[in-house]
Write an enzyme that holds these catalytic residues in place. Sequence first.
Site, PDB file in Angstrom:
ATOM      1  N   ASP A  51     -24.650  12.553  13.094  1.00  0.00           N
ATOM      2  CA  ASP A  51     -24.434  11.201  13.642  1.00  0.00           C
ATOM      3  C   ASP A  51     -25.448  10.235  13.023  1.00  0.00           C
ATOM      4  O   ASP A  51     -26.416   9.841  13.674  1.00  0.00           O
ATOM      5  CB  ASP A  51     -24.576  11.274  15.171  1.00  0.00           C
ATOM      6  CG  ASP A  51     -24.424   9.924  15.859  1.00  0.00           C
ATOM      7  OD1 ASP A  51     -23.833   9.008  15.264  1.00  0.00           O
ATOM      8  OD2 ASP A  51     -24.898   9.802  17.003  1.00  0.00           O
ATOM      9  N   LEU A  52     -25.205   9.873  11.750  1.00  0.00           N
ATOM     10  CA  LEU A  52     -26.149   8.967  11.071  1.00  0.00           C
ATOM     11  C   LEU A  52     -25.548   7.576  10.867  1.00  0.00           C
ATOM     12  O   LEU A  52     -26.216   6.696  10.341  1.00  0.00           O
ATOM     13  CB  LEU A  52     -26.605   9.582   9.736  1.00  0.00           C
ATOM     14  CG  LEU A  52     -27.371  10.913   9.883  1.00  0.00           C
ATOM     15  CD1 LEU A  52     -27.800  11.448   8.519  1.00  0.00           C
ATOM     16  CD2 LEU A  52     -28.588  10.764  10.786  1.00  0.00           C
ATOM     17  N   LYS A  53     -24.315   7.380  11.271  1.00  0.00           N
ATOM     18  CA  LYS A  53     -23.689   6.044  11.255  1.00  0.00           C
ATOM     19  C   LYS A  53     -23.965   5.283   9.966  1.00  0.00           C
ATOM     20  O   LYS A  53     -24.596   4.222   9.973  1.00  0.00           O
ATOM     21  CB  LYS A  53     -24.161   5.220  12.465  1.00  0.00           C
ATOM     22  CG  LYS A  53     -23.843   5.843  13.815  1.00  0.00           C
ATOM     23  CD  LYS A  53     -24.278   4.927  14.955  1.00  0.00           C
ATOM     24  CE  LYS A  53     -23.930   5.479  16.318  1.00  0.00           C
ATOM     25  NZ  LYS A  53     -24.747   6.640  16.725  1.00  0.00           N
TER      26      LYS A  53
ATOM     27  N   HIS B  85     -23.777   2.833   6.912  1.00  0.00           N
ATOM     28  CA  HIS B  85     -23.295   1.449   6.786  1.00  0.00           C
ATOM     29  C   HIS B  85     -23.992   0.847   5.570  1.00  0.00           C
ATOM     30  O   HIS B  85     -25.163   0.469   5.628  1.00  0.00           O
ATOM     31  CB  HIS B  85     -23.664   0.659   8.051  1.00  0.00           C
ATOM     32  CG  HIS B  85     -23.007  -0.681   8.133  1.00  0.00           C
ATOM     33  ND1 HIS B  85     -23.104  -1.496   9.225  1.00  0.00           N
ATOM     34  CD2 HIS B  85     -22.236  -1.354   7.248  1.00  0.00           C
ATOM     35  CE1 HIS B  85     -22.429  -2.609   9.023  1.00  0.00           C
ATOM     36  NE2 HIS B  85     -21.895  -2.542   7.825  1.00  0.00           N
ATOM     37  N   ASP B  86     -23.277   0.783   4.436  1.00  0.00           N
ATOM     38  CA  ASP B  86     -23.900   0.305   3.198  1.00  0.00           C
ATOM     39  C   ASP B  86     -22.775  -0.021   2.217  1.00  0.00           C
ATOM     40  O   ASP B  86     -21.596   0.019   2.594  1.00  0.00           O
ATOM     41  CB  ASP B  86     -24.836   1.404   2.656  1.00  0.00           C
ATOM     42  CG  ASP B  86     -26.040   0.830   1.924  1.00  0.00           C
ATOM     43  OD1 ASP B  86     -25.833  -0.042   1.042  1.00  0.00           O
ATOM     44  OD2 ASP B  86     -27.175   1.239   2.213  1.00  0.00           O
ATOM     45  N   ILE B  87     -23.117  -0.304   0.973  1.00  0.00           N
ATOM     46  CA  ILE B  87     -22.062  -0.568  -0.005  1.00  0.00           C
ATOM     47  C   ILE B  87     -21.266   0.721  -0.250  1.00  0.00           C
ATOM     48  O   ILE B  87     -21.784   1.825  -0.021  1.00  0.00           O
ATOM     49  CB  ILE B  87     -22.637  -1.125  -1.326  1.00  0.00           C
ATOM     50  CG1 ILE B  87     -23.618  -0.136  -1.953  1.00  0.00           C
ATOM     51  CG2 ILE B  87     -23.288  -2.486  -1.111  1.00  0.00           C
ATOM     52  CD1 ILE B  87     -24.068  -0.528  -3.372  1.00  0.00           C
TER      53      ILE B  87
ATOM     54  N   ASN C  75     -20.365   2.623  -2.722  1.00  0.00           N
ATOM     55  CA  ASN C  75     -20.910   3.689  -3.567  1.00  0.00           C
ATOM     56  C   ASN C  75     -22.000   4.480  -2.845  1.00  0.00           C
ATOM     57  O   ASN C  75     -22.074   5.703  -2.942  1.00  0.00           O
ATOM     58  CB  ASN C  75     -21.453   3.049  -4.856  1.00  0.00           C
ATOM     59  CG  ASN C  75     -21.863   4.070  -5.870  1.00  0.00           C
ATOM     60  OD1 ASN C  75     -21.082   4.956  -6.225  1.00  0.00           O
ATOM     61  ND2 ASN C  75     -23.116   3.988  -6.313  1.00  0.00           N
ATOM     62  N   THR C  76     -22.835   3.769  -2.091  1.00  0.00           N
ATOM     63  CA  THR C  76     -23.946   4.418  -1.388  1.00  0.00           C
ATOM     64  C   THR C  76     -23.429   5.259  -0.228  1.00  0.00           C
ATOM     65  O   THR C  76     -23.871   6.394  -0.008  1.00  0.00           O
ATOM     66  CB  THR C  76     -24.930   3.335  -0.882  1.00  0.00           C
ATOM     67  OG1 THR C  76     -25.374   2.599  -2.024  1.00  0.00           O
ATOM     68  CG2 THR C  76     -26.114   3.934  -0.157  1.00  0.00           C
TER      69      THR C  76
ATOM     70  N   ARG D 218     -21.084  11.607  32.417  1.00  0.00           N
ATOM     71  CA  ARG D 218     -21.994  12.120  33.445  1.00  0.00           C
ATOM     72  C   ARG D 218     -21.211  13.038  34.370  1.00  0.00           C
ATOM     73  O   ARG D 218     -20.032  12.807  34.637  1.00  0.00           O
ATOM     74  CB  ARG D 218     -22.623  10.979  34.259  1.00  0.00           C
ATOM     75  CG  ARG D 218     -23.669  10.198  33.468  1.00  0.00           C
ATOM     76  CD  ARG D 218     -24.879  11.078  33.138  1.00  0.00           C
ATOM     77  NE  ARG D 218     -25.841  10.418  32.268  1.00  0.00           N
ATOM     78  CZ  ARG D 218     -25.851  10.480  30.931  1.00  0.00           C
ATOM     79  NH1 ARG D 218     -24.907  11.167  30.295  1.00  0.00           N
ATOM     80  NH2 ARG D 218     -26.778   9.883  30.235  1.00  0.00           N
TER      81      ARG D 218
ATOM     82  N   GLN E  41     -27.148   4.875  30.806  1.00  0.00           N
ATOM     83  CA  GLN E  41     -25.763   4.602  30.445  1.00  0.00           C
ATOM     84  C   GLN E  41     -25.173   3.696  31.525  1.00  0.00           C
ATOM     85  O   GLN E  41     -25.346   3.949  32.711  1.00  0.00           O
ATOM     86  CB  GLN E  41     -24.942   5.901  30.397  1.00  0.00           C
ATOM     87  CG  GLN E  41     -25.391   6.889  29.321  1.00  0.00           C
ATOM     88  CD  GLN E  41     -24.810   6.560  27.960  1.00  0.00           C
ATOM     89  OE1 GLN E  41     -24.279   5.480  27.745  1.00  0.00           O
ATOM     90  NE2 GLN E  41     -24.929   7.484  27.024  1.00  0.00           N
TER      91      GLN E  41
ATOM     92  N   GLY F 198     -25.292  14.570  26.268  1.00  0.00           N
ATOM     93  CA  GLY F 198     -26.681  14.877  25.931  1.00  0.00           C
ATOM     94  C   GLY F 198     -27.423  15.422  27.129  1.00  0.00           C
ATOM     95  O   GLY F 198     -27.307  16.600  27.492  1.00  0.00           O
ATOM     96  N   ARG F 199     -28.161  14.523  27.782  1.00  0.00           N
ATOM     97  CA  ARG F 199     -29.087  14.940  28.846  1.00  0.00           C
ATOM     98  C   ARG F 199     -28.460  15.729  29.997  1.00  0.00           C
ATOM     99  O   ARG F 199     -29.127  16.639  30.514  1.00  0.00           O
ATOM    100  CB  ARG F 199     -29.845  13.709  29.355  1.00  0.00           C
ATOM    101  CG  ARG F 199     -30.804  13.201  28.286  1.00  0.00           C
ATOM    102  CD  ARG F 199     -31.204  11.769  28.495  1.00  0.00           C
ATOM    103  NE  ARG F 199     -30.067  10.868  28.277  1.00  0.00           N
ATOM    104  CZ  ARG F 199     -30.140   9.540  28.388  1.00  0.00           C
ATOM    105  NH1 ARG F 199     -31.283   8.984  28.719  1.00  0.00           N
ATOM    106  NH2 ARG F 199     -29.074   8.803  28.158  1.00  0.00           N
TER     107      ARG F 199
HETATM  108  O1  C5P Z   1     -27.954  11.891  27.033  1.00  0.00           O
HETATM  109  P1  C5P Z   1     -26.619  11.201  26.902  1.00  0.00           P
HETATM  110  O2  C5P Z   1     -25.454  12.031  27.411  1.00  0.00           O
HETATM  111  O3  C5P Z   1     -26.631   9.804  27.456  1.00  0.00           O
HETATM  112  O4  C5P Z   1     -26.442  11.099  25.327  1.00  0.00           O
HETATM  113  C1  C5P Z   1     -25.408  10.413  24.756  1.00  0.00           C
HETATM  114  C2  C5P Z   1     -25.461  10.516  23.265  1.00  0.00           C
HETATM  115  O5  C5P Z   1     -24.417   9.725  22.752  1.00  0.00           O
HETATM  116  C3  C5P Z   1     -26.735   9.981  22.623  1.00  0.00           C
HETATM  117  O6  C5P Z   1     -27.000  10.776  21.470  1.00  0.00           O
HETATM  118  C4  C5P Z   1     -26.401   8.579  22.240  1.00  0.00           C
HETATM  119  O7  C5P Z   1     -27.090   8.124  21.101  1.00  0.00           O
HETATM  120  C5  C5P Z   1     -24.921   8.694  21.924  1.00  0.00           C
HETATM  121  N1  C5P Z   1     -24.152   7.463  22.096  1.00  0.00           N
HETATM  122  C6  C5P Z   1     -24.063   6.753  23.288  1.00  0.00           C
HETATM  123  N2  C5P Z   1     -23.294   5.630  23.373  1.00  0.00           N
HETATM  124  C7  C5P Z   1     -22.629   5.224  22.332  1.00  0.00           C
HETATM  125  C8  C5P Z   1     -22.696   5.900  21.123  1.00  0.00           C
HETATM  126  C9  C5P Z   1     -23.464   7.031  21.048  1.00  0.00           C
HETATM  127  O8  C5P Z   1     -24.669   7.132  24.266  1.00  0.00           O
HETATM  128  N3  C5P Z   1     -21.870   4.167  22.459  1.00  0.00           N
END
Ligand code: C5P
Length: 236
Positions: free
Chosen positions: A60-62, A64-66, A68-69, A180, A189, A209-210
């Site tokens: 997940d590095l998103k 965003h560039d030209i 070629n890059t 959640r 969130q 995530g969490r």
């Molecule tokens: O811990 P949690 O469940 O909130 O993590 C959500 C993950 O999703 C994080 O890595 C966060 O960067 C990513 N994310 C987000 N909302 C977005 C896009 C990505 O929470 N709109």
Amino acid sequence: MDSKRVIVALDFPDAGSALAAAARLDPSLCRVKVGKELFVSAGPAVVSQLHERGFEVFLDLKFHDIPNTVAGACRAAARLGVWMANVHASGGAAMMRAAREAVAAFARPPLLIGVTILTSLSDAELGEVGLAGTAAENVERLARLAAASGLDGVVCSAEEASLLRGALGAGFVTVTPGIRLAGEAKGDQSRVVTPEEAVRRGAHYLVIGRPVTQSPDPAATLQQIARSLAGEKVRS
Ligand code: C5P
């Protein structure tokens, strides 16, 4: 449809803590997400270490560039063998097509996903950066552009997943964060849904995530989520 819908976000500052968290997860029940913090500190090695442990990785590095890059970055991601990678749809059609072409020659190219509008942006902030209309309108326009440019899907909220399913069809992949578990605190969130509700609204993959990584028993929490999703169907 893919039965492994959960992508656990490994939002950790170093490889040690990310790998320790991964050790408590079952790669047959989830994939994992490596984002900017972990990648900048631990580099591609942590992706390889996760692969060695049997995990498929969403990088997940998103980008965003030209064009070629971005093409070069996507090719490097494909060489690393990641399962999914993403680019900003606002980079434009030529950039997204270049990303697609860059991975086309790989036997198992990553799924290429577009980021439409960051959910952290309010409608007022969209105006400040020159985007007219609501977030939802911008999301739909950029998702259509992503689909037309050959991307496999987009990151979006559960609400948007049902709109996009209607607009672009069930095959267009939606990746949904902001999940959640029932009865759990929202944290930072703002709009959240349960895993079951996200799937009912049409989300293909759920970024969590969490709720998993900070759980006292991540393995049990993941199992509980996977079980709860097993019978879920998209609400029509
Ligand atoms: O811990 P949690 O469940 O909130 O993590 C959500 C993950 O999703 C994080 O890595 C966060 O960067 C990513 N994310 C987000 N909302 C977005 C896009 C990505 O929470 N709109």
